[in-house]
Design a protein around this motif. Sequence first.
Motif, PDB file in Angstrom:
ATOM      1  N   ARG A  93     -50.535 -31.309 -10.156  1.00 43.14           N
ATOM      2  CA  ARG A  93     -49.707 -31.639 -11.310  1.00 43.14           C
ATOM      3  C   ARG A  93     -49.872 -30.566 -12.383  1.00 43.14           C
ATOM      4  O   ARG A  93     -50.981 -30.189 -12.730  1.00 43.14           O
ATOM      5  CB  ARG A  93     -50.110 -32.991 -11.896  1.00 43.14           C
ATOM      6  CG  ARG A  93     -49.879 -34.171 -10.982  1.00 43.14           C
ATOM      7  CD  ARG A  93     -50.529 -35.425 -11.542  1.00 43.14           C
ATOM      8  NE  ARG A  93     -50.411 -36.554 -10.630  1.00 43.14           N
ATOM      9  CZ  ARG A  93     -51.185 -37.641 -10.687  1.00 43.14           C
ATOM     10  NH1 ARG A  93     -52.130 -37.738 -11.616  1.00 43.14           N
ATOM     11  NH2 ARG A  93     -51.013 -38.619  -9.822  1.00 43.14           N
ATOM     12  N   GLN A  94     -48.769 -30.084 -12.910  1.00 43.72           N
ATOM     13  CA  GLN A  94     -48.840 -29.129 -14.022  1.00 43.72           C
ATOM     14  C   GLN A  94     -48.865 -29.938 -15.312  1.00 43.72           C
ATOM     15  O   GLN A  94     -47.866 -30.100 -16.008  1.00 43.72           O
ATOM     16  CB  GLN A  94     -47.647 -28.172 -13.998  1.00 43.72           C
ATOM     17  CG  GLN A  94     -47.782 -27.025 -14.996  1.00 43.72           C
ATOM     18  CD  GLN A  94     -46.576 -26.115 -15.013  1.00 43.72           C
ATOM     19  OE1 GLN A  94     -45.433 -26.574 -14.931  1.00 43.72           O
ATOM     20  NE2 GLN A  94     -46.806 -24.819 -15.118  1.00 43.72           N
ATOM     21  N   CYS A  95     -50.043 -30.453 -15.633  1.00 42.12           N
ATOM     22  CA  CYS A  95     -50.180 -31.320 -16.807  1.00 42.12           C
ATOM     23  C   CYS A  95     -51.662 -31.408 -17.166  1.00 42.12           C
ATOM     24  O   CYS A  95     -52.289 -32.455 -17.010  1.00 42.12           O
ATOM     25  CB  CYS A  95     -49.597 -32.703 -16.518  1.00 42.12           C
ATOM     26  SG  CYS A  95     -49.498 -33.777 -17.976  1.00 42.12           S
ATOM     27  N   THR A  96     -52.227 -30.312 -17.641  1.00 39.50           N
ATOM     28  CA  THR A  96     -53.643 -30.287 -17.976  1.00 39.50           C
ATOM     29  C   THR A  96     -53.907 -31.010 -19.295  1.00 39.50           C
ATOM     30  O   THR A  96     -52.986 -31.398 -20.010  1.00 39.50           O
ATOM     31  CB  THR A  96     -54.148 -28.840 -18.090  1.00 39.50           C
ATOM     32  OG1 THR A  96     -53.413 -28.177 -19.127  1.00 39.50           O
ATOM     33  CG2 THR A  96     -53.985 -28.087 -16.786  1.00 39.50           C
ATOM     34  N   LEU A  97     -55.175 -31.181 -19.616  1.00 37.19           N
ATOM     35  CA  LEU A  97     -55.577 -31.857 -20.849  1.00 37.19           C
ATOM     36  C   LEU A  97     -54.969 -31.173 -22.070  1.00 37.19           C
ATOM     37  O   LEU A  97     -55.005 -29.951 -22.206  1.00 37.19           O
ATOM     38  CB  LEU A  97     -57.099 -31.871 -20.960  1.00 37.19           C
ATOM     39  CG  LEU A  97     -57.819 -32.684 -19.881  1.00 37.19           C
ATOM     40  CD1 LEU A  97     -59.303 -32.351 -19.857  1.00 37.19           C
ATOM     41  CD2 LEU A  97     -57.602 -34.180 -20.102  1.00 37.19           C
ATOM     42  N   CYS A  98     -54.396 -31.976 -22.951  1.00 35.38           N
ATOM     43  CA  CYS A  98     -53.761 -31.510 -24.189  1.00 35.38           C
ATOM     44  C   CYS A  98     -52.624 -30.518 -23.949  1.00 35.38           C
ATOM     45  O   CYS A  98     -52.306 -29.696 -24.808  1.00 35.38           O
ATOM     46  CB  CYS A  98     -54.787 -30.927 -25.159  1.00 35.38           C
ATOM     47  SG  CYS A  98     -55.545 -32.190 -26.224  1.00 35.38           S
ATOM     48  N   SER A  99     -51.995 -30.606 -22.785  1.00 32.47           N
ATOM     49  CA  SER A  99     -50.823 -29.762 -22.522  1.00 32.47           C
ATOM     50  C   SER A  99     -49.574 -30.401 -23.125  1.00 32.47           C
ATOM     51  O   SER A  99     -49.537 -31.601 -23.425  1.00 32.47           O
ATOM     52  CB  SER A  99     -50.635 -29.569 -21.019  1.00 32.47           C
ATOM     53  OG  SER A  99     -50.410 -30.815 -20.371  1.00 32.47           O
TER      54      SER A  99
END
Length: 223
Positions: A173-179
């Motif tokens: 998933r392209q959705c890291t922390l604080c993204s």
Amino acid sequence: MTETIVHLLRHGEVHNPDGVLYGRRDGFHLSERGAKMADRVAEVIGGRDITHIVSSPLERAQETARPLAKARGVEVTLDPRVIESANWFEGKTFGVGDNALRHPSSWVRLWNPWKPSWGEPYKEIVARMMAAVHDARDAATGHEAVAVSHQLPIWTTRLAAEKRSFLHDPRKRQCTLCSLTSFHFVDDRLDRISYSEPAGDMIPEKDRRAPFSAGDAPEELRP
């Protein structure tokens, strides 16, 4: 034509010493690093034309929203529609030696990855998230809005908007922390989606592909 941006902001790193999938459980707050991530987001986008901020009711999301809200002088409105997805595995661990997926009692939950059979249906997640996105767009018409949410709801909503399959590898998933997953609208039409990581350099490499934030859990308890 009126341009409006709605940013879906994932919360920061969570204090999670036991390495559990916390889901919608109360009592999970940002770690010290997670709080610094939230501050970084405020530093990076606090000068943007953000006039409306909503947050998931869960503590980690509210704590991520506060620095940005302070920087913008905007009140945070709680929106239950951007809450974490419901998951049968909530409260369980996925580390080495105690992985919930290895228990036969869990296997019956895994029969349909398209729905998925272990949690809230993807289509229901998208329906509530997109309703919140459109309301945020209307509230910030001509400006920018931020909705602080969680990895799976954000990623699922992006997949739907881009007409991609819901079937995916959580580690990709392209959705890291604080993204920030940003929906760019022209009037009421979605024109494009962009992605950025204001706090990307603060994320430990081992956590970049984690399906949830294990925070300061020992290595053996991490997913």
